[in-house]
Design an enzyme around this catalytic site. Sequence first.
Site, mmCIF file in Angstrom:
data_model
loop_
_atom_site.group_PDB
_atom_site.id
_atom_site.type_symbol
_atom_site.label_atom_id
_atom_site.label_comp_id
_atom_site.label_asym_id
_atom_site.label_seq_id
_atom_site.Cartn_x
_atom_site.Cartn_y
_atom_site.Cartn_z
ATOM 1 N N ARG A 76 -9.216 -1.566 -14.666
ATOM 2 C CA ARG A 76 -9.292 -0.842 -13.448
ATOM 3 C C ARG A 76 -10.521 0.047 -13.619
ATOM 4 O O ARG A 76 -10.969 0.746 -14.830
ATOM 5 C CB ARG A 76 -8.215 0.125 -13.392
ATOM 6 N N ARG A 145 -7.262 10.740 -13.944
ATOM 7 C CA ARG A 145 -7.574 9.488 -13.387
ATOM 8 C C ARG A 145 -8.986 9.685 -12.398
ATOM 9 O O ARG A 145 -9.451 10.527 -12.059
ATOM 10 C CB ARG A 145 -6.753 8.871 -12.741
ATOM 11 N N LYS A 209 0.043 11.005 -16.468
ATOM 12 C CA LYS A 209 -1.325 10.911 -15.592
ATOM 13 C C LYS A 209 -1.460 12.113 -14.750
ATOM 14 O O LYS A 209 -0.276 12.901 -14.518
ATOM 15 C CB LYS A 209 -1.198 9.482 -14.757
ATOM 16 N N LYS A 211 -3.924 13.583 -11.248
ATOM 17 C CA LYS A 211 -4.599 12.727 -10.189
ATOM 18 C C LYS A 211 -5.240 14.018 -9.231
ATOM 19 O O LYS A 211 -4.809 14.931 -8.840
ATOM 20 C CB LYS A 211 -3.934 11.792 -9.213
ATOM 21 N N CYS A 424 0.708 -2.090 -1.739
ATOM 22 C CA CYS A 424 0.514 -1.814 -3.159
ATOM 23 C C CYS A 424 0.124 -3.324 -3.693
ATOM 24 O O CYS A 424 0.646 -4.286 -2.938
ATOM 25 C CB CYS A 424 1.436 -1.297 -4.011
ATOM 26 N N CYS A 430 2.104 -7.007 -11.070
ATOM 27 C CA CYS A 430 2.632 -5.751 -11.532
ATOM 28 C C CYS A 430 3.942 -5.991 -12.244
ATOM 29 O O CYS A 430 4.800 -6.585 -11.688
ATOM 30 C CB CYS A 430 2.824 -4.741 -10.261
ATOM 31 N N CYS A 469 8.040 -1.187 -5.328
ATOM 32 C CA CYS A 469 8.867 -0.490 -6.157
ATOM 33 C C CYS A 469 8.817 0.981 -6.003
ATOM 34 O O CYS A 469 7.754 1.148 -5.252
ATOM 35 C CB CYS A 469 9.026 -0.619 -7.690
ATOM 36 N N CYS A 473 2.720 3.342 -5.542
ATOM 37 C CA CYS A 473 1.356 3.630 -5.488
ATOM 38 C C CYS A 473 0.595 3.258 -3.982
ATOM 39 O O CYS A 473 -0.652 3.423 -3.960
ATOM 40 C CB CYS A 473 1.069 2.144 -6.337
#
Length: 567
Positions: A76, A145, A209, A211, A424, A430, A469, A473
Site C-alpha cells: 500500500r 496512516r 493505527k 487516521k 472493500c 483479505c 467483515c 474498511c
Amino acid sequence: MDIIERPLSANEGIKARSNFLRGTIADGLNVVSTGSLADDDTQLTKFHGFYQQDDRDLRAERGKQRMEKAFSFMVRLRIPAGILTPAQWLAAEKVAVQRANGTMRLTTRQTIQFHGIIKSNLRPAFQEMYREMLDSIAACGDVNRNVVASVHPWAGKLHEAVSKTADDIATHLLPHSRAWHEIWIGEEKVAGGVEEAEPIYGKTYLPRKFKIAVALPPYNDVDALAQDLAFIAIVEKNKIVGYNVAAGGGMGMTHGEPDTYPRPGDIIGFCTPDQVNDVAEKVVTVQRDNGDRSDRKHARLKYTMDRMGVGNFVAAVNERLNVKLQPAREFAFESTGDRFGWSKSAGGKSHFVMYIESGRVAGRAMEGLRKIAELGVGRFMITANQNLAIADIPARSHDAVAALIAAYGLDQKAGGLRRNAIACVALPTCGLALAESERYLPQLITRLEAVLAGLGLAEEDITIRMTGCPNGCGRPYMSEIGLVGRTPGIYNLYLGASHTSMRMNKLFKRDVGEEAIVAALTPVFEAFAKDRRKDERFGDFVVRTGVVAETKTGLDFHENLSPELRN
Ligand code: SRM
Ligand code: SF4
C-alpha cells in the site's frame, strides 16, 4: 483491572524489540525456502506499508496437496491527499503489471494497493517506485496512516490549500526511523548503531493505527467523522480561515462483541491553519499516552475518548497545545459523493472525475489511463470513494485527454446507487474477510437498480457500502445502506446514516442473503418513492418514518434495535 496494570499486548513487545521497525525483515528476504516472512516481522512490515497474505481461493486445494499457502504481499503506497504526477502513475502501473497481479486497487484512503507481489519482487518494486519519489512508509501500522483530503480540483486555491495541509500533516507525523530506506533502498546504516529518536511516537509508536482527513465543505468525500482526527475547512471570502477539528471517529467492530463499536467523531473546536500540525501532534500524543496498549480491540482513539470522557480528552489536548482550540464554527456538508464528469477552474484548467467500480483499475481502463499519463500533463487524484480524477489539464491538452477518455470508455455513467457505492477488497486476498464484497456488490446493485428504476429512482443519489467483515474498511456504518459480511453470502443490513455522513446507521436486518436483502429493501424504497418529503434523502427518510431508530453516538450504535433484533 485498570488498563495501566494489564499486561501489554504481544505487538507492544514486537515493536519494542524491533530496533525501530527493523526486526529481522532484511534477513527474511534472503530465505528462499518459504514465500513468507517470520511471524513477528509480518507485524512490522505493516509500518513499511505491506501485509503478508495468501490467495484464499487456493487455500483448500494447496492444503490437500500439503503445499505451503500461496503467500504473496499486498503493498500500500503513501499518497497524501491522493495526488500523483503522471510519472508516478506510470511507475505504479509498471509495478502492477510487472511485479503484482496486473491490477491497481484505488483505496478508501486515496492510495494504491498492489496485490500478489511475491517476496523476491518486493525490493525491486519499492526501488522502481522510489525513483519517482513514491514510498509506502507508514501506509499501515500503529502510526498515522495516509492523510486523506477532499478532491475538488475545480475549487482551485482552496483545493490546493487542503491538499497542502494534508501533505504537511503527513510529513510532520512521518516516523523518523530510517528502517524503510535501509531495507528497501539500500541506504547505508548510520555508523555505531541505530539509536534513532522518534520524538512524536517514541519507541513503541502508537497503541493502534491512526487516521486523519482534511475536508473541504460542502463535500464530505473524505468521511470526516469516520476518522480519528479530521480538519474541516472553514472558508470565508474564498479563503480558508481555519479548520473545525473533529476527533474520535472510527469504524471497526467485532460481531457479537457490543463493547466494540463504530463511532462518529466529535467536533471538539476550531484552529487556525498555522496550528494544524500542532493540533495533530498533540492529539496523537494524548492517544500515545492514554490509549489501551493491553487490548488491541479497544486501543483506537475512539475508545480512549469514551473512557476518558470527551471533556477530559479535550482538556488534555488543550493542555499540550501552544494555543488552545477555539469554539467550533458553523459549517454544512451536502454529500459524500464525487462530482463526476468535466469541470473547469479559474485559469482555464479542466478536470475529469471518473467512476472506477470498487477502485479496481484493470484491463482496458488501465491501458487508457497509461496513455493519458504518457501525455505528461495534469495530475492524477485518487478520491476517498475509490474513484479517480485527471485534474489540472492545461487547455492545450484538453482535447487529447478527452479523446482518450472517450476512446477507452473512462466516461462510463453509473446510476444513483452505483455511483455512490463503496466495496472493500475482501476475498480472495483479505485474510479477515468473512464474505465477498468487491467481487459481489456490483451484482447486488444490479438487482436493486431494477427495483429503483421501477419506482422512478434510478438517478437518486443513495449511498451503499459493503464490507466483507465488520472491520469497516468501506466505512459501511456511515452509509445510507450498509452491508457487513457475516459468513459467505450472508450480511447484516444497516440503514439510516445521513447522506452527508454526519450520522451513522443502525442494524435493520440480521443475517440476510441476496433474496432477503432485495425483499427487505423493496418496500422501504417503495415507501420512500411515495412518502418522501421534498428533497428528503433516503437515510433521513428511514429515520423520520421509524424504519430504524437514529444512531446518535458510538455508544448507542447497538441500542434501540427493533424487537426481533434484540437478543
Ligand atoms: Fe482496512 C484491515 C483493506 C480502509 C478498518 N484493511 C485491513 C486489511 C489490511 C486486512 C488485514 O489486516 O489483514 C485489509 C487488506 C485487504 C486487501 O486484501 O487488500 C484492509 N482498508 C482496506 C482498504 C484497501 C479497503 C478498500 O477497499 O479500499 C482500505 C485501505 C486504506 C488505505 O489506503 O490506507 C482500508 N480500513 C479502512 C477504513 C476506512 C478509512 O480508513 O477511511 C477503515 C475504517 C476506519 C477505521 O480505521 O476505523 C478500516 N482495516 C480496518 C480494520 C479495523 C480497525 C479497527 O479499529 O477495528 C482492520 C483490522 C485491524 O486493524 O485489525 C483493517
Ligand atoms: Fe478485509 Fe474486512 Fe477490511 Fe473488507 S472490511 S478489506 S473484509 S478487513
